[in-house]
Design an enzyme around this catalytic site. Sequence first.
Site, PDB file in Angstrom:
ATOM      1  N   HIS A  10     119.224 -52.175 -24.518  1.00  0.00           N
ATOM      2  CA  HIS A  10     120.066 -51.544 -23.491  1.00  0.00           C
ATOM      3  C   HIS A  10     120.855 -50.352 -24.032  1.00  0.00           C
ATOM      4  O   HIS A  10     122.052 -50.199 -23.757  1.00  0.00           O
ATOM      5  CB  HIS A  10     120.992 -52.560 -22.829  1.00  0.00           C
ATOM      6  CG  HIS A  10     120.269 -53.523 -21.956  1.00  0.00           C
ATOM      7  ND1 HIS A  10     119.948 -53.228 -20.651  1.00  0.00           N
ATOM      8  CD2 HIS A  10     119.760 -54.756 -22.200  1.00  0.00           C
ATOM      9  CE1 HIS A  10     119.291 -54.245 -20.125  1.00  0.00           C
ATOM     10  NE2 HIS A  10     119.156 -55.186 -21.054  1.00  0.00           N
ATOM     11  N   HIS A  84     114.620 -52.301 -16.861  1.00  0.00           N
ATOM     12  CA  HIS A  84     115.692 -51.290 -16.902  1.00  0.00           C
ATOM     13  C   HIS A  84     115.192 -49.950 -17.419  1.00  0.00           C
ATOM     14  O   HIS A  84     115.867 -48.941 -17.250  1.00  0.00           O
ATOM     15  CB  HIS A  84     116.851 -51.757 -17.792  1.00  0.00           C
ATOM     16  CG  HIS A  84     117.685 -52.826 -17.183  1.00  0.00           C
ATOM     17  ND1 HIS A  84     118.913 -52.576 -16.616  1.00  0.00           N
ATOM     18  CD2 HIS A  84     117.468 -54.155 -17.042  1.00  0.00           C
ATOM     19  CE1 HIS A  84     119.419 -53.716 -16.154  1.00  0.00           C
ATOM     20  NE2 HIS A  84     118.560 -54.678 -16.407  1.00  0.00           N
TER      21      HIS A  84
END
Length: 125
Positions: A10, A84
Site C-alpha cells: 500500500h 488497489h
Amino acid sequence: MRLLHTADWHLGKVLKGVDRTSEIGEALKTLLEMVAKEGVDLVVVSGDLFDRPQVSAEAEAMAVEFFLRLRELGVPALVIAGNHDPKERLEALAPLFALAGAAVRGRPLFREEGGVVEGTARRSP
C-alpha cells in the site's frame, strides 16, 4: 528455492490525513535486510503494491528504489496487481520495473499471451 511472499504494501497510503509512505519505506528496508540474511531467491508481491490508482511520485520512487536494491542483491521479483493497484499504470511501468529486476503483471495472462515469467537477476554464488 527460497521464496519470500509479500503483499499489501500500500505505498502511497494516507491514513487520517497522514502519508504513511515513509513508514512503509522503513519496513521495506527491513525486508531487504531479511532477503540478504535469509538467502531469498525470489520476492513475490502478490497484490496492492500501491494504495490507489493515482499514487505519489514518492510512492513510485520508493517502489523502484526497493527493486533496484533487490537487484543489487541478485534477487528477482514478481509483482502481481491487486485490487488497489492501478492495473493499466502497472502495465505501463512494467518495462521500467523490469530494468530494476522486477517482472510486473497488471492483469493475468495465459502462457501464450506472455504469462510465463522467467527471472533475469540471479544471486551470486
